[in-house]
Write a protein that holds these residues in place. Structure first.
Motif, PDB file in Angstrom:
ATOM      1  N   GLN A 170      -3.728  47.499 -34.861  1.00  0.00           N
ATOM      2  CA  GLN A 170      -4.649  47.041 -34.039  1.00  0.00           C
ATOM      3  C   GLN A 170      -4.615  45.799 -33.175  1.00  0.00           C
ATOM      4  N   TYR A 171      -5.049  45.486 -32.274  1.00  0.00           N
ATOM      5  CA  TYR A 171      -4.896  44.439 -31.310  1.00  0.00           C
ATOM      6  C   TYR A 171      -6.168  43.924 -30.920  1.00  0.00           C
ATOM      7  N   CYS A 172      -6.156  42.817 -30.327  1.00  0.00           N
ATOM      8  CA  CYS A 172      -7.538  42.025 -29.988  1.00  0.00           C
ATOM      9  C   CYS A 172      -7.940  42.336 -28.535  1.00  0.00           C
ATOM     10  N   SER A 173      -6.758  42.749 -27.757  1.00  0.00           N
ATOM     11  CA  SER A 173      -6.904  43.183 -26.491  1.00  0.00           C
ATOM     12  C   SER A 173      -5.726  43.990 -25.874  1.00  0.00           C
ATOM     13  N   GLN A 174      -6.083  44.278 -24.569  1.00  0.00           N
ATOM     14  CA  GLN A 174      -5.215  45.285 -23.862  1.00  0.00           C
ATOM     15  C   GLN A 174      -3.877  44.451 -23.620  1.00  0.00           C
ATOM     16  N   CYS A 188      -2.405  41.997 -25.477  1.00  0.00           N
ATOM     17  CA  CYS A 188      -1.695  41.925 -26.323  1.00  0.00           C
ATOM     18  C   CYS A 188      -1.090  43.134 -26.976  1.00  0.00           C
ATOM     19  N   GLN A 189      -1.757  44.256 -26.773  1.00  0.00           N
ATOM     20  CA  GLN A 189      -0.878  45.596 -26.898  1.00  0.00           C
ATOM     21  C   GLN A 189      -0.020  45.808 -25.979  1.00  0.00           C
ATOM     22  N   GLU A 190       0.114  45.337 -24.787  1.00  0.00           N
ATOM     23  CA  GLU A 190       0.778  45.667 -23.798  1.00  0.00           C
ATOM     24  C   GLU A 190       2.117  44.724 -24.150  1.00  0.00           C
ATOM     25  N   ALA A 191       1.744  43.318 -24.477  1.00  0.00           N
ATOM     26  CA  ALA A 191       2.591  42.456 -25.035  1.00  0.00           C
ATOM     27  C   ALA A 191       3.710  43.019 -26.102  1.00  0.00           C
ATOM     28  N   ASP A 192       2.969  43.729 -26.919  1.00  0.00           N
ATOM     29  CA  ASP A 192       3.775  44.140 -28.119  1.00  0.00           C
ATOM     30  C   ASP A 192       4.532  45.523 -27.789  1.00  0.00           C
TER      31      ASP A 192
END
Length: 96
Positions: A25-29, A31-35
């Motif tokens: 789970q991520y807090c934002s799009q 952060c998901q893109e960064a990971d």
């Protein structure tokens, strides 16, 4: 007691789940893109290995010597305590 998911990138409260594996789970799009560079290596495997074959097993990544490809497997674990240290001991491994 319910636990709140934490974003692996910024450690903030997370509410968005990866649509591929539905495990991270991520807090934002953002952060998901960064990971994604790291997570894409695990995403499909996490989806395939969603549920352990037996109770008391955890997912693990094993990096064999000599630069072979990492292997995803299940480890049978038990919680141990000795000399004031608490940890886990694995008993067996099962390949993917």
């Amino acid at each position: 007691m319910a636990t709140t998911a934490v974003c692996p990138i910024c450690n903030e409260s997370a509410s968005q789940v990866c649509a591929g594996c539905r495990d991270i789970q991520y807090c934002s799009q953002e952060c998901q893109e960064a990971d994604w560079c790291a997570h894409k290596l695990l995403c499909k495997t996490f989806a395939k290995m969603k549920f352990p074959p037996t109770q008391g097993m955890v997912r693990a990544i094993w990096f064999p010597p000599l630069g072979s490809k990492p292997q995803f497997l299940w480890l049978q674990v038990e919680q141990v305590a000795s000399a004031g240290d608490i940890g886990f001991k694995y008993e067996a491994r099962i390949g993917r």
